[in-house]
Design a protein around this motif. Sequence first.
Motif, PDB file in Angstrom:
ATOM      1  N   MET A 178      35.442   3.903  31.374  1.00  0.00           N
ATOM      2  CA  MET A 178      36.656   4.595  30.959  1.00  0.00           C
ATOM      3  C   MET A 178      37.382   5.140  32.185  1.00  0.00           C
ATOM      4  O   MET A 178      36.751   5.642  33.103  1.00  0.00           O
ATOM      5  CB  MET A 178      36.319   5.779  30.043  1.00  0.00           C
ATOM      6  N   THR A 179      38.677   5.077  32.140  1.00  0.00           N
ATOM      7  CA  THR A 179      39.497   5.668  33.198  1.00  0.00           C
ATOM      8  C   THR A 179      39.760   7.133  32.874  1.00  0.00           C
ATOM      9  O   THR A 179      39.499   7.590  31.751  1.00  0.00           O
ATOM     10  CB  THR A 179      40.850   4.947  33.302  1.00  0.00           C
ATOM     11  N   ALA A 180      40.304   7.853  33.841  1.00  0.00           N
ATOM     12  CA  ALA A 180      40.653   9.257  33.605  1.00  0.00           C
ATOM     13  C   ALA A 180      41.643   9.373  32.450  1.00  0.00           C
ATOM     14  O   ALA A 180      41.483  10.219  31.569  1.00  0.00           O
ATOM     15  CB  ALA A 180      41.216   9.872  34.879  1.00  0.00           C
ATOM     16  N   ALA A 181      42.661   8.521  32.448  1.00  0.00           N
ATOM     17  CA  ALA A 181      43.671   8.596  31.385  1.00  0.00           C
ATOM     18  C   ALA A 181      43.070   8.282  30.019  1.00  0.00           C
ATOM     19  O   ALA A 181      43.412   8.920  29.022  1.00  0.00           O
ATOM     20  CB  ALA A 181      44.838   7.659  31.693  1.00  0.00           C
ATOM     21  N   ASP A 182      42.160   7.316  29.956  1.00  0.00           N
ATOM     22  CA  ASP A 182      41.532   6.976  28.684  1.00  0.00           C
ATOM     23  C   ASP A 182      40.644   8.115  28.186  1.00  0.00           C
ATOM     24  O   ASP A 182      40.692   8.479  27.004  1.00  0.00           O
ATOM     25  CB  ASP A 182      40.716   5.683  28.812  1.00  0.00           C
ATOM     26  N   THR A 183      39.858   8.688  29.083  1.00  0.00           N
ATOM     27  CA  THR A 183      39.005   9.815  28.701  1.00  0.00           C
ATOM     28  C   THR A 183      39.854  10.985  28.220  1.00  0.00           C
ATOM     29  O   THR A 183      39.548  11.610  27.206  1.00  0.00           O
ATOM     30  CB  THR A 183      38.123  10.256  29.888  1.00  0.00           C
ATOM     31  N   LEU A 184      40.929  11.269  28.946  1.00  0.00           N
ATOM     32  CA  LEU A 184      41.823  12.356  28.551  1.00  0.00           C
ATOM     33  C   LEU A 184      42.476  12.056  27.205  1.00  0.00           C
ATOM     34  O   LEU A 184      42.537  12.928  26.329  1.00  0.00           O
ATOM     35  CB  LEU A 184      42.879  12.593  29.636  1.00  0.00           C
ATOM     36  N   ALA A 185      42.949  10.829  27.016  1.00  0.00           N
ATOM     37  CA  ALA A 185      43.596  10.464  25.750  1.00  0.00           C
ATOM     38  C   ALA A 185      42.634  10.628  24.570  1.00  0.00           C
ATOM     39  O   ALA A 185      43.014  11.155  23.522  1.00  0.00           O
ATOM     40  CB  ALA A 185      44.112   9.028  25.811  1.00  0.00           C
ATOM     41  N   ARG A 186      41.391  10.211  24.751  1.00  0.00           N
ATOM     42  CA  ARG A 186      40.410  10.338  23.672  1.00  0.00           C
ATOM     43  C   ARG A 186      40.105  11.809  23.387  1.00  0.00           C
ATOM     44  O   ARG A 186      39.940  12.206  22.230  1.00  0.00           O
ATOM     45  CB  ARG A 186      39.138   9.558  24.013  1.00  0.00           C
ATOM     46  N   THR A 187      40.080  12.621  24.438  1.00  0.00           N
ATOM     47  CA  THR A 187      39.836  14.054  24.237  1.00  0.00           C
ATOM     48  C   THR A 187      41.021  14.691  23.520  1.00  0.00           C
ATOM     49  O   THR A 187      40.839  15.470  22.576  1.00  0.00           O
ATOM     50  CB  THR A 187      39.563  14.743  25.584  1.00  0.00           C
ATOM     51  N   ILE A 188      42.215  14.362  23.936  1.00  0.00           N
ATOM     52  CA  ILE A 188      43.431  14.874  23.281  1.00  0.00           C
ATOM     53  C   ILE A 188      43.408  14.485  21.804  1.00  0.00           C
ATOM     54  O   ILE A 188      43.647  15.313  20.922  1.00  0.00           O
ATOM     55  CB  ILE A 188      44.693  14.303  23.960  1.00  0.00           C
ATOM     56  N   TRP A 189      43.142  13.220  21.542  1.00  0.00           N
ATOM     57  CA  TRP A 189      43.116  12.728  20.162  1.00  0.00           C
ATOM     58  C   TRP A 189      42.025  13.428  19.367  1.00  0.00           C
ATOM     59  O   TRP A 189      42.242  13.857  18.229  1.00  0.00           O
ATOM     60  CB  TRP A 189      42.905  11.212  20.173  1.00  0.00           C
ATOM     61  N   GLY A 190      40.858  13.582  19.969  1.00  0.00           N
ATOM     62  CA  GLY A 190      39.736  14.210  19.270  1.00  0.00           C
ATOM     63  C   GLY A 190      39.930  15.683  18.998  1.00  0.00           C
ATOM     64  O   GLY A 190      39.493  16.205  17.975  1.00  0.00           O
ATOM     65  N   GLU A 191      40.611  16.355  19.902  1.00  0.00           N
ATOM     66  CA  GLU A 191      40.771  17.807  19.783  1.00  0.00           C
ATOM     67  C   GLU A 191      42.049  18.220  19.063  1.00  0.00           C
ATOM     68  O   GLU A 191      42.086  19.297  18.470  1.00  0.00           O
ATOM     69  CB  GLU A 191      40.783  18.436  21.186  1.00  0.00           C
ATOM     70  N   ALA A 192      43.110  17.409  19.151  1.00  0.00           N
ATOM     71  CA  ALA A 192      44.413  17.911  18.694  1.00  0.00           C
ATOM     72  C   ALA A 192      45.258  16.894  17.938  1.00  0.00           C
ATOM     73  O   ALA A 192      46.467  17.099  17.800  1.00  0.00           O
ATOM     74  CB  ALA A 192      45.187  18.428  19.903  1.00  0.00           C
ATOM     75  N   ARG A 193      44.667  15.846  17.413  1.00  0.00           N
ATOM     76  CA  ARG A 193      45.482  14.835  16.740  1.00  0.00           C
ATOM     77  C   ARG A 193      46.238  15.381  15.533  1.00  0.00           C
ATOM     78  O   ARG A 193      47.258  14.838  15.143  1.00  0.00           O
ATOM     79  CB  ARG A 193      44.658  13.613  16.365  1.00  0.00           C
ATOM     80  N   GLY A 194      45.777  16.454  14.953  1.00  0.00           N
ATOM     81  CA  GLY A 194      46.478  17.050  13.814  1.00  0.00           C
ATOM     82  C   GLY A 194      47.500  18.102  14.209  1.00  0.00           C
ATOM     83  O   GLY A 194      48.135  18.704  13.344  1.00  0.00           O
ATOM     84  N   GLU A 195      47.694  18.305  15.505  1.00  0.00           N
ATOM     85  CA  GLU A 195      48.589  19.359  15.994  1.00  0.00           C
ATOM     86  C   GLU A 195      49.955  18.835  16.429  1.00  0.00           C
ATOM     87  O   GLU A 195      50.772  19.587  16.934  1.00  0.00           O
ATOM     88  CB  GLU A 195      47.926  20.089  17.168  1.00  0.00           C
ATOM     89  N   GLY A 196      50.204  17.548  16.265  1.00  0.00           N
ATOM     90  CA  GLY A 196      51.476  16.973  16.680  1.00  0.00           C
ATOM     91  C   GLY A 196      51.565  16.815  18.190  1.00  0.00           C
ATOM     92  O   GLY A 196      50.663  17.216  18.939  1.00  0.00           O
ATOM     93  N   LYS A 197      52.657  16.223  18.643  1.00  0.00           N
ATOM     94  CA  LYS A 197      52.834  15.949  20.074  1.00  0.00           C
ATOM     95  C   LYS A 197      52.748  17.212  20.932  1.00  0.00           C
ATOM     96  O   LYS A 197      52.045  17.222  21.945  1.00  0.00           O
ATOM     97  CB  LYS A 197      54.149  15.215  20.317  1.00  0.00           C
ATOM     98  N   PRO A 198      53.436  18.312  20.558  1.00  0.00           N
ATOM     99  CA  PRO A 198      53.332  19.509  21.403  1.00  0.00           C
ATOM    100  C   PRO A 198      51.901  20.022  21.540  1.00  0.00           C
ATOM    101  O   PRO A 198      51.466  20.388  22.632  1.00  0.00           O
ATOM    102  CB  PRO A 198      54.219  20.541  20.698  1.00  0.00           C
TER     103      PRO A 198
END
Length: 133
Positions: A1-21
Amino acid sequence: MTAADTLARTIWGEARGEGKPGMEDVACCIMNRVAKPRWWGSTVEEVCLKPWQFSCWNANDPNLPKLKSVTVADPVFAQAVAIAEKAVAGTLPDRTQGATHYYDRRMPRVPPWAVGKTPCFTEGHHLFFNDIS
Protein backbone atom coordinates in the motif's frame (compact mmCIF):
# COMPACT_ATOMS: atom_id res chain seq x y z
CA MET A 1 0.00 0.00 0.00
CA THR A 2 1.13 3.53 -0.71
CA ALA A 3 0.79 6.41 1.73
CA ALA A 4 -2.18 7.78 -0.22
CA ASP A 5 -3.91 4.39 -0.30
CA THR A 6 -3.40 3.82 3.43
CA LEU A 7 -4.67 7.32 4.16
CA ALA A 8 -7.67 6.89 1.85
CA ARG A 9 -8.64 3.61 3.53
CA THR A 10 -8.31 5.23 6.96
CA ILE A 11 -10.41 8.22 5.89
CA TRP A 12 -13.04 5.88 4.45
CA GLY A 13 -12.99 3.65 7.52
CA GLU A 14 -13.19 6.47 10.03
CA ALA A 15 -15.36 9.09 8.33
CA ARG A 16 -17.22 7.76 5.30
CA GLY A 17 -20.52 8.76 6.90
CA GLU A 18 -19.35 12.31 7.63
CA GLY A 19 -19.36 13.63 4.05
CA LYS A 20 -16.46 15.27 2.22
CA PRO A 21 -15.72 17.90 4.91
CA GLY A 22 -15.57 15.28 7.66
CA MET A 23 -13.31 13.05 5.59
CA GLU A 24 -11.03 16.00 4.85
CA ASP A 25 -10.82 16.82 8.55
CA VAL A 26 -9.79 13.28 9.46
CA ALA A 27 -7.14 13.42 6.72
CA CYS A 28 -5.81 16.67 8.18
CA CYS A 29 -5.71 15.21 11.67
CA ILE A 30 -3.61 12.30 10.39
CA MET A 31 -1.31 14.59 8.44
CA ASN A 32 -0.89 16.79 11.54
CA ARG A 33 0.38 13.70 13.34
CA VAL A 34 2.79 12.98 10.52
CA ALA A 35 4.05 16.57 10.78
CA LYS A 36 4.59 16.14 14.54
CA PRO A 37 6.27 12.75 14.88
CA ARG A 38 5.79 11.23 18.30
CA TRP A 39 4.91 7.81 19.66
CA TRP A 40 2.31 7.44 16.90
CA GLY A 41 4.93 7.44 14.12
CA SER A 42 6.33 9.75 11.48
CA THR A 43 4.83 8.47 8.23
CA VAL A 44 1.27 8.15 7.00
CA GLU A 45 1.50 4.38 7.21
CA GLU A 46 2.93 4.39 10.75
CA VAL A 47 0.34 6.89 11.99
CA CYS A 48 -2.65 5.16 10.38
CA LEU A 49 -1.62 1.64 11.33
CA LYS A 50 -0.45 2.36 14.89
CA PRO A 51 -2.38 -0.12 17.03
CA TRP A 52 -5.51 1.25 18.70
CA GLN A 53 -5.26 4.72 17.13
CA PHE A 54 -7.78 4.40 14.31
CA SER A 55 -10.39 1.80 15.17
CA CYS A 56 -11.07 0.96 11.53
CA TRP A 57 -7.72 -0.92 11.49
CA ASN A 58 -8.33 -2.85 14.72
CA ALA A 59 -8.35 -6.60 14.18
CA ASN A 60 -11.72 -6.87 15.94
CA ASP A 61 -13.41 -4.15 13.87
CA PRO A 62 -16.22 -5.78 11.86
CA ASN A 63 -15.59 -3.38 8.98
CA LEU A 64 -11.90 -4.30 8.55
CA PRO A 65 -12.55 -6.80 5.71
CA LYS A 66 -14.55 -4.11 3.86
CA LEU A 67 -11.78 -1.56 4.49
CA LYS A 68 -9.19 -3.88 2.98
CA SER A 69 -11.27 -4.74 -0.09
CA VAL A 70 -13.00 -1.47 -0.99
CA THR A 71 -12.18 -0.08 -4.45
CA VAL A 72 -12.76 3.18 -6.31
CA ALA A 73 -15.95 1.59 -7.67
CA ASP A 74 -17.35 2.81 -4.32
CA PRO A 75 -17.93 6.54 -4.92
CA VAL A 76 -17.20 7.47 -1.29
CA PHE A 77 -13.88 5.61 -1.43
CA ALA A 78 -13.07 7.34 -4.73
CA GLN A 79 -13.67 10.62 -2.91
CA ALA A 80 -11.44 9.46 -0.04
CA VAL A 81 -8.68 8.66 -2.56
CA ALA A 82 -8.89 12.17 -4.03
CA ILE A 83 -8.75 13.70 -0.53
CA ALA A 84 -5.81 11.48 0.44
CA GLU A 85 -3.86 12.43 -2.67
CA LYS A 86 -4.33 16.13 -1.88
CA ALA A 87 -3.35 15.58 1.75
CA VAL A 88 -0.19 13.65 0.89
CA ALA A 89 0.72 16.33 -1.68
CA GLY A 90 0.31 19.00 1.01
CA THR A 91 -2.48 20.84 -0.80
CA LEU A 92 -5.40 20.06 1.52
CA PRO A 93 -6.29 23.06 3.72
CA ASP A 94 -6.48 22.26 7.44
CA ARG A 95 -9.67 23.54 9.06
CA THR A 96 -8.97 21.57 12.25
CA GLN A 97 -6.53 24.15 13.64
CA GLY A 98 -3.73 21.62 13.83
CA ALA A 99 -5.74 18.88 15.55
CA THR A 100 -3.91 15.62 16.22
CA HIS A 101 -6.80 13.84 17.93
CA TYR A 102 -10.53 13.43 17.47
CA TYR A 103 -13.35 11.21 18.58
CA ASP A 104 -16.95 10.58 17.63
CA ARG A 105 -19.26 12.25 20.13
CA ARG A 106 -21.67 9.31 19.79
CA MET A 107 -19.22 7.11 21.71
CA PRO A 108 -20.73 5.82 24.96
CA ARG A 109 -18.13 7.72 27.01
CA VAL A 110 -15.50 10.38 26.54
CA PRO A 111 -12.04 8.88 25.90
CA PRO A 112 -9.72 9.38 28.90
CA TRP A 113 -7.34 11.56 26.85
CA ALA A 114 -10.19 14.03 26.12
CA VAL A 115 -11.53 14.44 29.66
CA GLY A 116 -11.34 18.10 30.65
CA LYS A 117 -10.20 19.18 27.18
CA THR A 118 -11.99 21.62 24.92
CA PRO A 119 -12.36 20.75 21.23
CA CYS A 120 -10.63 23.19 18.87
CA PHE A 121 -12.94 22.23 16.00
CA THR A 122 -16.16 20.30 15.43
CA GLU A 123 -17.42 18.74 12.21
CA GLY A 124 -20.40 16.44 12.03
CA HIS A 125 -20.11 13.86 14.80
CA HIS A 126 -16.36 14.42 15.33
CA LEU A 127 -14.75 16.60 17.97
CA PHE A 128 -11.14 17.60 17.19
CA PHE A 129 -8.38 18.48 19.66
CA ASN A 130 -5.00 20.14 19.26
CA ASP A 131 -3.93 20.23 22.91
CA ILE A 132 -3.33 16.54 23.60
CA SER A 133 0.25 15.61 24.48
